[in-house]
Write an enzyme that holds these catalytic residues in place. Structure first.
Site, PDB file in Angstrom:
ATOM      1  N   ARG A 137       0.325  -1.256   0.143  1.00 23.52           N
ATOM      2  CA  ARG A 137       0.022   0.395   0.084  1.00 23.52           C
ATOM      3  C   ARG A 137       0.413   1.354  -0.257  1.00 23.52           C
ATOM      4  O   ARG A 137       0.134   2.139  -1.017  1.00 23.52           O
ATOM      5  CB  ARG A 137      -1.247  -0.026   1.363  1.00 23.52           C
ATOM      6  CG  ARG A 137      -1.442   0.979   1.193  1.00 23.52           C
ATOM      7  CD  ARG A 137      -2.359   2.018   2.786  1.00 23.52           C
ATOM      8  NE  ARG A 137      -2.477   0.551   3.619  1.00 23.52           N
ATOM      9  CZ  ARG A 137      -3.561  -0.452   3.959  1.00 23.52           C
ATOM     10  NH1 ARG A 137      -4.355  -0.089   2.913  1.00 23.52           N
ATOM     11  NH2 ARG A 137      -3.819  -1.265   4.719  1.00 23.52           N
ATOM     12  N   TYR A 138       1.895   1.186   1.108  1.00 18.79           N
ATOM     13  CA  TYR A 138       2.684   2.272   1.292  1.00 18.79           C
ATOM     14  C   TYR A 138       4.261   1.981  -0.358  1.00 18.79           C
ATOM     15  O   TYR A 138       4.670   1.339   0.048  1.00 18.79           O
ATOM     16  CB  TYR A 138       3.217   2.328   2.070  1.00 18.79           C
ATOM     17  CG  TYR A 138       2.208   2.403   3.364  1.00 18.79           C
ATOM     18  CD1 TYR A 138       1.279   3.679   3.621  1.00 18.79           C
ATOM     19  CD2 TYR A 138       1.493   1.683   4.312  1.00 18.79           C
ATOM     20  CE1 TYR A 138       0.161   3.898   4.584  1.00 18.79           C
ATOM     21  CE2 TYR A 138       0.080   2.022   5.111  1.00 18.79           C
ATOM     22  CZ  TYR A 138       0.261   2.525   5.322  1.00 18.79           C
ATOM     23  OH  TYR A 138      -1.017   3.120   6.512  1.00 18.79           O
ATOM     24  N   ARG A 141       7.393  -0.155   1.686  1.00 19.05           N
ATOM     25  CA  ARG A 141       7.391  -0.909   2.611  1.00 19.05           C
ATOM     26  C   ARG A 141       6.235  -1.918   2.176  1.00 19.05           C
ATOM     27  O   ARG A 141       5.137  -1.567   1.779  1.00 19.05           O
ATOM     28  CB  ARG A 141       7.466  -0.638   4.375  1.00 19.05           C
ATOM     29  CG  ARG A 141       5.926  -0.085   4.398  1.00 19.05           C
ATOM     30  CD  ARG A 141       6.182   1.127   5.411  1.00 19.05           C
ATOM     31  NE  ARG A 141       5.517   2.315   5.714  1.00 19.05           N
ATOM     32  CZ  ARG A 141       5.288   3.389   5.285  1.00 19.05           C
ATOM     33  NH1 ARG A 141       6.030   4.387   4.241  1.00 19.05           N
ATOM     34  NH2 ARG A 141       4.156   4.051   5.751  1.00 19.05           N
ATOM     35  N   CYS A 150      -3.322 -18.370  14.364  1.00 17.54           N
ATOM     36  CA  CYS A 150      -2.968 -17.890  15.600  1.00 17.54           C
ATOM     37  C   CYS A 150      -2.757 -18.482  16.637  1.00 17.54           C
ATOM     38  O   CYS A 150      -3.645 -19.927  16.893  1.00 17.54           O
ATOM     39  CB  CYS A 150      -3.507 -16.547  15.648  1.00 17.54           C
ATOM     40  SG  CYS A 150      -3.970 -15.402  14.306  1.00 17.54           S
ATOM     41  N   CYS A 154      -8.769 -13.442  18.404  1.00 15.13           N
ATOM     42  CA  CYS A 154      -8.760 -11.806  18.526  1.00 15.13           C
ATOM     43  C   CYS A 154     -10.072 -12.306  18.241  1.00 15.13           C
ATOM     44  O   CYS A 154     -10.349 -12.202  16.999  1.00 15.13           O
ATOM     45  CB  CYS A 154      -7.989 -11.048  18.803  1.00 15.13           C
ATOM     46  SG  CYS A 154      -6.835 -11.425  19.169  1.00 15.13           S
ATOM     47  N   CYS A 157     -10.783  -9.315  15.142  1.00 13.79           N
ATOM     48  CA  CYS A 157      -9.777  -9.340  13.826  1.00 13.79           C
ATOM     49  C   CYS A 157      -9.747  -8.656  12.802  1.00 13.79           C
ATOM     50  O   CYS A 157     -10.542  -9.478  12.631  1.00 13.79           O
ATOM     51  CB  CYS A 157      -9.342 -10.812  13.854  1.00 13.79           C
ATOM     52  SG  CYS A 157      -7.828 -10.813  13.211  1.00 13.79           S
ATOM     53  N   ARG A 159      -8.101  -9.243   9.690  1.00 16.19           N
ATOM     54  CA  ARG A 159      -8.046 -10.055   9.580  1.00 16.19           C
ATOM     55  C   ARG A 159      -9.236 -11.401   9.510  1.00 16.19           C
ATOM     56  O   ARG A 159      -8.822 -12.307   9.553  1.00 16.19           O
ATOM     57  CB  ARG A 159      -6.510 -10.426   8.817  1.00 16.19           C
ATOM     58  CG  ARG A 159      -5.890  -8.775   8.998  1.00 16.19           C
ATOM     59  CD  ARG A 159      -4.394  -9.749   7.639  1.00 16.19           C
ATOM     60  NE  ARG A 159      -3.938  -8.455   7.869  1.00 16.19           N
ATOM     61  CZ  ARG A 159      -3.131  -8.012   8.800  1.00 16.19           C
ATOM     62  NH1 ARG A 159      -1.858  -8.870   9.050  1.00 16.19           N
ATOM     63  NH2 ARG A 159      -2.360  -6.786   8.605  1.00 16.19           N
ATOM     64  N   ASP A 318     -11.468  -1.694  14.056  1.00 15.52           N
ATOM     65  CA  ASP A 318     -11.402  -1.191  12.311  1.00 15.52           C
ATOM     66  C   ASP A 318     -12.893  -1.858  11.933  1.00 15.52           C
ATOM     67  O   ASP A 318     -13.878  -2.402  13.427  1.00 15.52           O
ATOM     68  CB  ASP A 318     -11.165  -2.068  11.559  1.00 15.52           C
ATOM     69  CG  ASP A 318      -9.325  -2.554  11.370  1.00 15.52           C
ATOM     70  OD1 ASP A 318      -9.354  -0.405  11.064  1.00 15.52           O
ATOM     71  OD2 ASP A 318      -8.369  -2.579  11.636  1.00 15.52           O
ATOM     72  N   ASP A 355      -7.634   3.094  10.916  1.00 17.69           N
ATOM     73  CA  ASP A 355      -7.190   3.132   9.562  1.00 17.69           C
ATOM     74  C   ASP A 355      -7.745   2.990   8.149  1.00 17.69           C
ATOM     75  O   ASP A 355      -9.901   2.838   8.997  1.00 17.69           O
ATOM     76  CB  ASP A 355      -6.938   1.552   9.498  1.00 17.69           C
ATOM     77  CG  ASP A 355      -5.646   1.095   8.543  1.00 17.69           C
ATOM     78  OD1 ASP A 355      -4.912   1.381   7.895  1.00 17.69           O
ATOM     79  OD2 ASP A 355      -4.914   0.077   9.537  1.00 17.69           O
ATOM     80  N   LYS A 362      -3.591   5.012   7.595  1.00 19.86           N
ATOM     81  CA  LYS A 362      -3.243   4.642   8.777  1.00 19.86           C
ATOM     82  C   LYS A 362      -3.556   6.307   9.036  1.00 19.86           C
ATOM     83  O   LYS A 362      -2.325   7.397   8.599  1.00 19.86           O
ATOM     84  CB  LYS A 362      -2.140   4.717   9.913  1.00 19.86           C
ATOM     85  CG  LYS A 362      -2.114   2.758   9.873  1.00 19.86           C
ATOM     86  CD  LYS A 362      -0.764   2.581  10.803  1.00 19.86           C
ATOM     87  CE  LYS A 362      -0.859   1.314  11.128  1.00 19.86           C
ATOM     88  NZ  LYS A 362      -0.463   0.513   9.658  1.00 19.86           N
TER      89      LYS A 362
HETATM   90  S1  SF4 Z   1      -5.473  -9.727  15.810  1.00 17.20           S
HETATM   91 FE1  SF4 Z   1      -5.977 -10.597  13.958  1.00 17.20          FE
HETATM   92  S2  SF4 Z   1      -4.123 -11.906  13.643  1.00 17.20           S
HETATM   93 FE2  SF4 Z   1      -3.016 -10.813  15.746  1.00 17.20          FE
HETATM   94  S3  SF4 Z   1      -3.440 -12.595  16.673  1.00 17.20           S
HETATM   95 FE3  SF4 Z   1      -5.239 -11.755  16.400  1.00 17.20          FE
HETATM   96  S4  SF4 Z   1      -6.507 -13.099  15.293  1.00 17.20           S
HETATM   97 FE4  SF4 Z   1      -4.403 -13.344  14.950  1.00 17.20          FE
END
Ligand code: SF4
Length: 412
Positions: A137-138, A141, A150, A154, A157, A159, A318, A355, A362
């Protein structure tokens, strides 16, 4: 020379006892796993193998599951998998429905409700992906997504479309193509390895990837984003740190949201990484019922510094599908930032960012400290609300004439 302590008050604010108690370090303990041999408990692969992944396991270990949690856990594996390491599970207070650890990892039925403005890919990563698993995107980087796994998942998340593969995204990073793209793009000077969690790779697999990247002449430094020191500190072994040390300059961004996550185990793991010379930063997400409180955030930031971690970003949550119940407001975020700046060490103040929805990158958001810029001066306020002016001509050069006296504005 600026003094950081000159205007500190000696009076103790009423929140000080809570702040102090949040900053105490405790072990996660052994909880339900008291009979497991220490060698197993300390083994990160044992922790992974014994994760809580089903509603039945969850209910057995936590009979206090609410109807919302029970329904959420029943449905979770169709969207974002349920997984909690035994170590991290021990941080949950089963008697407290509002336990900040609980809200982060135990699914709730609200996850199935998607608001009109929520998205599967709120940061627009897929549209900036020239090769599968690489986000560019940038200009200088790239983000390298190396796995969809993972240690724990979370519930907010960003993603969640791809991590855990519960929703059938079918993520298959192609390391050869990713590396080839980086080799062929000389503008890239910085690579961030993320996912999923790259620290779930074996030492050998991660070392192979790091050595391939390190061999690319135009890469100046490498970064890893991980939540492993928080979910699975057992993985941060001395041997692993010795391997990482070979690939400097290497930075690590951890992800921690609440001071209770900073246990003695996490502190020791972070200490091992810091001893390997790795600069550590923390990224946290502003979450309702978790850390949308100034005292909690202040304790968290100060405790991170005690763990040798510099607070880096505080993210506005997000617009990920099914996250409304965890999202706090930008107004609350700004109020928290106001309570940090000037009220604690500058190193302990993260940058609050949004974001930009859809893929704008960001954007920093800050309380307004510049009140006006005109008539040959910049009018500013400090953390106490006191007004000051800095003389400056319209064209940006310093003024020679003494500035006119200013009146204390009433707006602060
Ligand atoms: S935020 Fe998403 S990618 Fe990061 S540790 Fe938690 S579940 Fe995994």
């Amino acid at each position: 020379m600026h003094s950081e302590n000159s205007s500190e008050s000696a009076d103790e604010p009423p929140s000080q006892p809570l702040l102090n108690s949040l900053k105490e370090f405790h072990s996660a303990g052994r909880g339900f796993w008291a009979d497991v041999p220490g060698s197993d408990w300390e083994d990160w692969r044992w922790q992974l193998k014994h994760r809580i992944t089903t509603v039945e396991q969850l209910q057995r270990l936590m009979p206090t599951l609410t109807p919302e949690e029970f329904a959420g856990a029943t449905l979770a594996n169709n969207k974002l998998a349920l997984a909690i390491t035994p170590y991290f599970f021990n941080l949950i207070d089963p008697a407290d429905e509002n336990c900040p650890i609980r809200w982060q990892v135990i699914p709730r039925v609200e996850e199935t409700h998607t608001a009109a403005w929520e998205m599967a890919d709120p940061c627009g990563e897929d549209s900036h992906s020239p090769v599968p698993g690489l986000v560019h995107r940038y200009p200088d980087r790239v983000l390298l997504l190396v796995t969809d796994r993972c240690a724990s998942y979370c519930r907010y998340c960003t993603r969640s479309r791809l991590v855990s593969n519960a929703s059938g995204y079918d993520f298959h990073p192609q390391f050869d193509k990713q590396l080839e793209y980086i080799r062929n793009t000389s503008a890239i000077r910085d690579v961030l390895l993320s996912g999923g969690d790259p620290l779930l790779f074996s030492d050998e697999k991660l070392e192979h990837l790091l050595s391939e990247l390190r061999a690319i002449p135009h890469l100046e430094f490498l970064r890893i984003g991980t939540r492993i020191p928080i979910f699975l500190p057992q993985r941060i072994t001395e041997k692993f740190c010795a391997m990482l040390k070979k690939y400097h300059p290497l930075f690590i961004s951890i992800h921690s949201n609440h001071p209770r996550e900073l246990t003695t185990e996490a502190r020791d793991a972070l200490g091992r990484l810091a001893d390997a010379g790795i600069p550590l930063g923390n990224q946290s997400v502003l979450l309702r019922n978790v850390n949308d409180d100034a005292t909690v955030t202040k304790a968290h930031m100060q405790k991170l510094l005690m763990c040798r971690v510099r607070p880096y970003y505080l993210y506005q949550c997000d617009l990920i599908a099914g996250s409304s119940h965890l999202r706090s407001s930008v107004r609350t975020g700004l109020e928290i930032m106001e309570q940090l700046r000037g009220h604690t060490t500058g190193y302990g103040v993260p940058q609050y960012v949004i974001d930009a929805p859809g893929g704008g990158g960001k954007v920093p958001v800050n309380p307004d400290y510049v009140l006006s810029r005109d008539n040959g001066r910049v009018v500013i306020r400090n953390y106490e609300g006191k007004i000051f002016e800095y003389p400056e001509a319209e064209d940006g050069t310093p003024l020679v004439d003494a500035p006119k006296e200013i009146e204390e504005p009433e707006l602060v």
